[in-house]
Write an enzyme that holds these catalytic residues in place. Sequence first.
Site, PDB file in Angstrom:
ATOM      1  CB  THR A 182      19.843   9.087  24.297  1.00 22.30           C
ATOM      2  OG1 THR A 182      20.019   9.575  25.646  1.00 22.30           O
ATOM      3  CG2 THR A 182      18.902   7.747  24.212  1.00 22.30           C
ATOM      4  CD  GLU A 327      15.504   5.735  23.530  1.00 23.14           C
ATOM      5  OE1 GLU A 327      15.389   6.512  24.213  1.00 23.14           O
ATOM      6  OE2 GLU A 327      15.679   6.006  22.266  1.00 23.14           O
ATOM      7  CE  LYS A 435      16.628  13.228  15.831  1.00 22.61           C
ATOM      8  NZ  LYS A 435      15.775  11.831  15.923  1.00 22.61           N
ATOM      9  CD1 TRP A 440      17.548  13.070  20.383  1.00 21.93           C
ATOM     10  CD2 TRP A 440      15.980  14.620  19.734  1.00 21.93           C
ATOM     11  NE1 TRP A 440      16.344  12.492  19.912  1.00 21.93           N
ATOM     12  CE2 TRP A 440      15.310  13.441  19.640  1.00 21.93           C
ATOM     13  CE3 TRP A 440      15.170  16.017  19.628  1.00 21.93           C
ATOM     14  CZ2 TRP A 440      14.281  13.328  19.078  1.00 21.93           C
ATOM     15  CZ3 TRP A 440      14.082  15.501  19.002  1.00 21.93           C
ATOM     16  CH2 TRP A 440      13.498  14.352  18.593  1.00 21.93           C
TER      17      TRP A 440
END
Length: 540
Positions: A182, A327, A435, A440
């Site tokens: 991530t 994910e 974002k 992010w």
Amino acid sequence: MMQTPLLLSSFIKRAEQFFPDKLIISRTGPDTIHRIPYRDFAKRTRKLSNALTKLGMTKGMKVGTFGWNHHRHLEAYFGVPSTGAVLHMVNIRLSPEHIAYVINHAEDEILLVDDNLFPHLEKLAPLLKTVKHYIIMGDSKEIPETSLENVYSYEALLEEASDQFEYPEDLDENAPAGMCYTSATTGNPKGVVYSHRGIVLHSYALGLADAMGMKESDVVMPVVPMFHVNAWGMPFAAVFFGSTQVLPGPGFTPQLLLDLIEKEKVTITAGVPTIWLAVLKEQDENPRDLSSLRAIVCGGSASPKGLIRAFEERHGVPFIVGYGMTETSPLVSLSVFTSGMEELTMDEKVDIRALQGLIMPGLEVRVVNENGEVPWDGKTMGELTIRGPWIASEYYKDERTAEAFKDGWLYTGDIAVMTEFGYLKLTDRTKDLIKSGGEWISSVDLENALMTHEDVFEAAVIAVPHEKWSERPLACVVLKEGKVADDAKKEELLNYLEGQFVKWWVPDQVVFVDEIPKTSVGKFLKAALREQMKGQELGI
């Protein structure tokens, strides 16, 4: 029923058998485009498997890639996992600290690196604890001058390798095939491992008529990077279905993307809103023939309704908004129209397109709050939770698994509502993440850094709308008594942050305030702060 395993090696076999002449159109430089038929792609992929095996690649070993969208990266997509090894696509946009972290945490032993990115990775080499071999992906067989040992040319290795390789057919379909991390929010990035089964089923989903509808006749151009959630799975599915692929390579521009769409007759493409805002501007100023396009898929952050309307109404191109995460492989939902929506007005259709859309078959979602699952009323908010066959069940060797995975569900951290007609709509985010351009940014990390400055009493960072990047961070700062709030101080604080974060994390603006609203227990009340700063929109 027969228990045949769902494996990526079957994709190579199918493409070679049924679509040997279909092309992978790969741009590797400003004036270099390769046109590689699947017949040759399959041979090159087996050569890569042989070359890496000779270097010591074994089942379960992590092999990293550090590259753009091109045919060599696509060969690694299959040549590594089909042997039983695991492909780790390293996000080249992470900070140097986080790049070193993810390579070490994954324990990559071989790294495939683009030639124009090698200097960046070479600087980090002293920090990389497990890497034994570096392979330079480029058109030249020359190896750059370097102090590193065990550096090879990708093309030279393939030239020496056999194009015969027997991929194991007895691999467990639940075995790891790939992994991505991530984008870091708070703390270090989190690793997500994808199984063969998950990728295969996700590829099937991309071919569904009410999803992307990918098929053999498509010309597919993933603009989203191949290091970002598998380029949303499009390269995998394109090989599976025998679609022509257009891979735009490094340093692409809006002009180049439009030229490729026009010349190669691209039918479906995908990327984040910032890309399509720039493409729209170029198209308005220098029109190309977009008649081949049947869909632009957009995700990563919210799409402005003006952008959707411009493509749909002015240029006649369906603009489909999607939702997913690292994910989730990533496809969860798409703003496709159901049969009952065809008679809607343009305004109503744009409203539908701006939603995150219809949940893909095979997945289950719930929106839950402290009272349980929320009603589908388009108003009641809760946290989005998801489960399904291509949804991760844990983070890779990370204690934060317990926070996100509970009772068989992924808790996304996104706040959402479900409309009356069953479409997903995101409304906010937990932990006040920002974002920007599909990536992010942690407000908490920025706040903590600001509050280490000797002149700062308190600081809160919130997201504000931005015409190009969708959102950008705005720093709201309370100075210590006696300190002067002027432009020089703003510049000083921004410079202070630039020394600690990658450039795109640093707020575009600092606003000095007398106090920051707080909850009854003393926490920053960011909802009130956002309301206070409403209208503080940042332009391009």
